[in-house]
Scaffold this motif. Structure first.
Motif, PDB file in Angstrom:
ATOM      1  N   ILE A   4       1.589  -5.882   9.721  1.00  0.00           N
ATOM      2  CA  ILE A   4       1.946  -4.663   8.993  1.00  0.00           C
ATOM      3  C   ILE A   4       3.457  -4.487   9.013  1.00  0.00           C
ATOM      4  CG2 ILE A   4       1.662  -2.160   8.849  1.00  0.00           C
ATOM      5  CD1 ILE A   4      -0.958  -2.519  10.432  1.00  0.00           C
ATOM      6  N   GLU A   5       4.035  -4.297   7.835  1.00  0.00           N
ATOM      7  CA  GLU A   5       5.485  -4.080   7.720  1.00  0.00           C
ATOM      8  C   GLU A   5       5.726  -2.791   6.950  1.00  0.00           C
ATOM      9  OE1 GLU A   5       9.208  -6.121   5.301  1.00  0.00           O
ATOM     10  OE2 GLU A   5       7.580  -7.407   6.052  1.00  0.00           O
ATOM     11  N   ILE A   6       6.672  -2.003   7.406  1.00  0.00           N
ATOM     12  CA  ILE A   6       7.018  -0.758   6.721  1.00  0.00           C
ATOM     13  C   ILE A   6       8.157  -1.010   5.743  1.00  0.00           C
ATOM     14  CG2 ILE A   6       7.828   1.619   6.995  1.00  0.00           C
ATOM     15  CD1 ILE A   6       6.688   1.557   9.847  1.00  0.00           C
ATOM     16  N   VAL A   7       7.978  -0.543   4.517  1.00  0.00           N
ATOM     17  CA  VAL A   7       9.033  -0.603   3.504  1.00  0.00           C
ATOM     18  C   VAL A   7       9.394   0.837   3.154  1.00  0.00           C
ATOM     19  CG1 VAL A   7       9.676  -1.365   1.187  1.00  0.00           C
ATOM     20  CG2 VAL A   7       8.172  -2.793   2.597  1.00  0.00           C
ATOM     21  N   HIS A   8      10.623   1.211   3.410  1.00  0.00           N
ATOM     22  CA  HIS A   8      11.027   2.604   3.243  1.00  0.00           C
ATOM     23  C   HIS A   8      11.131   2.993   1.775  1.00  0.00           C
ATOM     24  CE1 HIS A   8      12.861   6.444   4.022  1.00  0.00           C
ATOM     25  NE2 HIS A   8      13.934   6.121   3.308  1.00  0.00           N
ATOM     26  N   ALA A   9      10.582   4.167   1.456  1.00  0.00           N
ATOM     27  CA  ALA A   9      10.757   4.813   0.155  1.00  0.00           C
ATOM     28  C   ALA A   9      10.991   6.294   0.443  1.00  0.00           C
ATOM     29  CB  ALA A   9       9.519   4.631  -0.722  1.00  0.00           C
ATOM     30  N   SER A  10      12.093   6.834  -0.027  1.00  0.00           N
ATOM     31  CA  SER A  10      12.504   8.183   0.372  1.00  0.00           C
ATOM     32  C   SER A  10      11.747   9.295  -0.335  1.00  0.00           C
ATOM     33  CB  SER A  10      14.011   8.356   0.118  1.00  0.00           C
ATOM     34  OG  SER A  10      14.297   8.214  -1.274  1.00  0.00           O
ATOM     35  N   VAL A  29       0.844  -1.188   0.000  1.00  0.00           N
ATOM     36  CA  VAL A  29       0.000   0.000   0.000  1.00  0.00           C
ATOM     37  C   VAL A  29       0.883   1.243   0.000  1.00  0.00           C
ATOM     38  CG1 VAL A  29      -1.730   1.336   1.279  1.00  0.00           C
ATOM     39  CG2 VAL A  29      -1.874  -1.168   1.225  1.00  0.00           C
ATOM     40  N   ASP A  30       0.641   2.119  -0.951  1.00  0.00           N
ATOM     41  CA  ASP A  30       1.356   3.396  -1.029  1.00  0.00           C
ATOM     42  C   ASP A  30       0.873   4.277   0.123  1.00  0.00           C
ATOM     43  OD1 ASP A  30       2.478   5.824  -1.641  1.00  0.00           O
ATOM     44  OD2 ASP A  30       1.501   6.048  -3.590  1.00  0.00           O
ATOM     45  N   ALA A  31       1.721   4.460   1.125  1.00  0.00           N
ATOM     46  CA  ALA A  31       1.329   5.228   2.310  1.00  0.00           C
ATOM     47  C   ALA A  31       1.376   6.729   2.079  1.00  0.00           C
ATOM     48  CB  ALA A  31       2.241   4.868   3.486  1.00  0.00           C
ATOM     49  N   MET A  32       1.964   7.163   0.958  1.00  0.00           N
ATOM     50  CA  MET A  32       2.153   8.592   0.707  1.00  0.00           C
ATOM     51  C   MET A  32       1.279   9.096  -0.438  1.00  0.00           C
ATOM     52  SD  MET A  32       4.410   8.434   3.025  1.00  0.00           S
ATOM     53  CE  MET A  32       4.679  10.181   3.154  1.00  0.00           C
ATOM     54  N   VAL A  36      -6.736  -5.137   8.236  1.00  0.00           N
ATOM     55  CA  VAL A  36      -6.105  -6.289   8.890  1.00  0.00           C
ATOM     56  C   VAL A  36      -6.986  -6.848  10.004  1.00  0.00           C
ATOM     57  CG1 VAL A  36      -3.751  -5.580   8.307  1.00  0.00           C
ATOM     58  CG2 VAL A  36      -4.758  -4.825  10.489  1.00  0.00           C
ATOM     59  N   ARG A  37      -7.911  -6.035  10.517  1.00  0.00           N
ATOM     60  CA  ARG A  37      -8.864  -6.541  11.509  1.00  0.00           C
ATOM     61  C   ARG A  37      -9.927  -7.427  10.860  1.00  0.00           C
ATOM     62  NH1 ARG A  37      -8.523  -1.179  13.785  1.00  0.00           N
ATOM     63  NH2 ARG A  37     -10.388  -0.593  12.615  1.00  0.00           N
ATOM     64  N   GLU A  38     -10.278  -7.126   9.611  1.00  0.00           N
ATOM     65  CA  GLU A  38     -11.417  -7.783   8.965  1.00  0.00           C
ATOM     66  C   GLU A  38     -11.023  -8.802   7.895  1.00  0.00           C
ATOM     67  OE1 GLU A  38     -14.020  -4.782   7.424  1.00  0.00           O
ATOM     68  OE2 GLU A  38     -13.913  -3.560   9.242  1.00  0.00           O
ATOM     69  N   GLN A  39      -9.800  -8.727   7.378  1.00  0.00           N
ATOM     70  CA  GLN A  39      -9.422  -9.563   6.244  1.00  0.00           C
ATOM     71  C   GLN A  39      -8.137 -10.335   6.539  1.00  0.00           C
ATOM     72  OE1 GLN A  39      -9.516  -7.357   2.448  1.00  0.00           O
ATOM     73  NE2 GLN A  39     -10.385  -5.628   3.557  1.00  0.00           N
ATOM     74  N   ASP A  40      -7.952 -11.420   5.812  1.00  0.00           N
ATOM     75  CA  ASP A  40      -6.751 -12.227   5.963  1.00  0.00           C
ATOM     76  C   ASP A  40      -5.682 -11.682   5.016  1.00  0.00           C
ATOM     77  OD1 ASP A  40      -4.987 -14.191   6.718  1.00  0.00           O
ATOM     78  OD2 ASP A  40      -5.843 -15.738   5.430  1.00  0.00           O
ATOM     79  N   VAL A  41      -5.047 -10.595   5.438  1.00  0.00           N
ATOM     80  CA  VAL A  41      -4.048  -9.928   4.616  1.00  0.00           C
ATOM     81  C   VAL A  41      -2.841  -9.538   5.462  1.00  0.00           C
ATOM     82  CG1 VAL A  41      -5.639  -8.990   2.886  1.00  0.00           C
ATOM     83  CG2 VAL A  41      -5.186  -7.688   4.975  1.00  0.00           C
ATOM     84  N   LYS A  42      -1.705  -9.418   4.783  1.00  0.00           N
ATOM     85  CA  LYS A  42      -0.527  -8.795   5.368  1.00  0.00           C
ATOM     86  C   LYS A  42      -0.222  -7.572   4.520  1.00  0.00           C
ATOM     87  CE  LYS A  42       4.335  -9.263   6.550  1.00  0.00           C
ATOM     88  NZ  LYS A  42       5.530 -10.142   6.623  1.00  0.00           N
ATOM     89  N   ILE A  43       0.068  -6.445   5.163  1.00  0.00           N
ATOM     90  CA  ILE A  43       0.252  -5.191   4.450  1.00  0.00           C
ATOM     91  C   ILE A  43       1.695  -4.726   4.531  1.00  0.00           C
ATOM     92  CG2 ILE A  43      -0.449  -2.772   4.288  1.00  0.00           C
ATOM     93  CD1 ILE A  43      -2.662  -4.771   3.581  1.00  0.00           C
ATOM     94  N   LEU A  44       2.231  -4.362   3.363  1.00  0.00           N
ATOM     95  CA  LEU A  44       3.529  -3.707   3.284  1.00  0.00           C
ATOM     96  C   LEU A  44       3.262  -2.224   3.042  1.00  0.00           C
ATOM     97  CD1 LEU A  44       5.439  -6.247   0.974  1.00  0.00           C
ATOM     98  CD2 LEU A  44       5.211  -6.265   3.467  1.00  0.00           C
ATOM     99  N   LEU A  45       3.446  -1.414   4.082  1.00  0.00           N
ATOM    100  CA  LEU A  45       3.204   0.026   3.975  1.00  0.00           C
ATOM    101  C   LEU A  45       4.448   0.691   3.403  1.00  0.00           C
ATOM    102  CD1 LEU A  45       1.260   1.100   7.185  1.00  0.00           C
ATOM    103  CD2 LEU A  45       0.666   1.696   4.835  1.00  0.00           C
ATOM    104  N   MET A 100       5.398   4.849  -4.976  1.00  0.00           N
ATOM    105  CA  MET A 100       4.730   4.114  -6.060  1.00  0.00           C
ATOM    106  C   MET A 100       5.680   3.098  -6.692  1.00  0.00           C
ATOM    107  SD  MET A 100       2.486   6.728  -8.332  1.00  0.00           S
ATOM    108  CE  MET A 100       1.204   7.751  -7.611  1.00  0.00           C
ATOM    109  N   ARG A 101       6.851   3.585  -7.045  1.00  0.00           N
ATOM    110  CA  ARG A 101       7.799   2.728  -7.756  1.00  0.00           C
ATOM    111  C   ARG A 101       8.278   1.579  -6.868  1.00  0.00           C
ATOM    112  NH1 ARG A 101      11.910   5.198 -12.131  1.00  0.00           N
ATOM    113  NH2 ARG A 101      12.906   3.302 -12.835  1.00  0.00           N
ATOM    114  N   VAL A 102       8.587   1.903  -5.602  1.00  0.00           N
ATOM    115  CA  VAL A 102       9.036   0.864  -4.675  1.00  0.00           C
ATOM    116  C   VAL A 102       7.933  -0.170  -4.464  1.00  0.00           C
ATOM    117  CG1 VAL A 102       9.747   0.406  -2.292  1.00  0.00           C
ATOM    118  CG2 VAL A 102      10.698   2.373  -3.530  1.00  0.00           C
ATOM    119  N   GLY A 103       6.675   0.298  -4.299  1.00  0.00           N
ATOM    120  CA  GLY A 103       5.561  -0.628  -4.094  1.00  0.00           C
ATOM    121  C   GLY A 103       5.335  -1.543  -5.274  1.00  0.00           C
TER     122      GLY A 103
END
Length: 345
Positions: free
Chosen positions: A58-64, A7-10, A27-36, A85-88
């Motif tokens: 939930i895991e954070i993936v850094h994009a500068s 998920v593009d957090a920005m 994540v409360r309602e669905q069987d998903v793992k999110i990369l923010l 966007m590009r990193v995601g």
């Protein structure tokens, strides 16, 4: 195993607030793992405010970098190589995520998706497919709603195939009714693009019902409406404006009259159901059909509910194997057309 979605957090106008709140609801309602995906300090701080910094789902993936709504799409795609966007999208390309969601700059999202993911074999141009409610209670989709302003008949032919396959895969429709959006039902109505496209769609082995008009979007008469991105985007934005007007006027009228005569609890429930039906955030976003991966693009004004539902749409897209079905159908149609051409020689 949970579906892994980047998920593009920005992306949105008020990022990262709606993205964080939508992800927490998902994540409360669905069987998903999110990369923010986004600037880690900002994303982590927003998660901390909700007490969710250590949530294993939930895991954070850094994009500068972040692409803004004011950025010119082509320039931003080239210049901001470490954008969220590009990193995601790279996470999807590299198999680390199964789908990507952004509520950011639509032009940049489409250009980046085409560049990073590439298109399915045979696809000339990807198309954005928007979901609309209808009077029958079933959903209808309109494509393209903005990915391609100028189109050729062959582009619309592919949109019809992709949209028909999407409806079968996502909604379980056996033979979706496909219509060509035009200014009249007669075959001769429309501009040069629609008239040439009509001839192509007649030859496809799909349930093509001919030309349909703008008023047919909501009647339930048709399941897939095909048009170029210019017409589709105008139809989409007009529909959203009308929906807001109807909700506002209905709420105003109810307060002025019926609230004094009818049990307010029952009325609130009825109005709540109506508002939910007309609320575009219930549909999450528009999938970009024709790229090698699940990519859903939402409004810049998306709220938490829209982000949550975009995650649901992406998960269902992945679980139903829609991309594989579209790729197979495009190959099949190409084969049928080639055989037909040989038979006519």
């Amino acid at each position: 195993m949970p579906t892994i979605i980047a998920v593009d957090a920005m992306g949105s106008d008020r990022a990262p607030k709606p993205e964080i709140e939508g992800v927490l609801a998902a994540v409360r309602e669905q069987d998903v793992k999110i990369l923010l995906v986004g600037r880690e300090p900002e994303v982590r701080l927003a998660l901390d405010r909700h007490g969710a910094a250590d949530d294993p789902r939930i895991e954070i993936v850094h994009a500068s970098e972040a692409i803004t709504m004011d950025d010119k799409a082509a320039q931003a795609v080239r210049a901001k190589r470490d954008s969220s966007m590009r990193v995601g999208l790279r996470l999807v390309r590299d198999g680390k995520a199964q789908g990507f969601i952004t509520a950011g700059n639509t032009g940049a999202a489409m250009a980046t998706a085409k560049m990073v993911l590439g298109t399915l074999p045979g696809v000339e141009r990807p198309a954005l497919a928007a979901v609309f409610p209808t009077a029958t209670g079933a959903a209808a989709i309109l494509l393209d709603v903005g990915a391609n302003v100028d189109c050729k008949p062959s582009n619309l032919e592919q949109f019809a195939i992709m949209g028909e396959t999407y409806c079968r895969g996502m909604f379980g429709m056996e033979r979706p009714r496909v219509g060509l959006l035009s200014i009249g039902e007669e075959e001769t109505k429309g501009n040069e693009l629609t008239r040439q496209t009509f001839a192509l769609l007649k030859q496809l082995p799909i349930n093509f019902i001919g030309n349909v008009e703008g008023r047919d979007i909501y009647t339930g008469k048709v399941d897939v409406l095909v048009c170029d991105g210019f017409v589709g985007n105008v139809a989409l934005k007009t529909s959203e404006g009308v929906a807001r007007l109807v909700r506002y006027q209905l709420k105003k009228s109810l307060k002025a009259t019926l609230l004094r005569q009818i049990n307010s609890f029952m009325l609130r429930n009825a109005f709540g159901e109506f508002r939910k039906t007309m609320d575009h955030t219930e549909y999450g976003g528009a999938p970009l059909l024709g790229v090698k991966g699940a990519c859903v693009i939402g409004h810049g004004s998306s709220n938490a509910n829209a982000i949550k539902n975009a995650i649901r749409v992406t998960r269902e897209f992945v679980e139903h194997g829609v991309n594989q079905k579209i790729a197979e159908e495009l190959v099949r149609q190409h084969t049928v057309a080639a055989v037909g051409a040989l038979g006519n020689t």
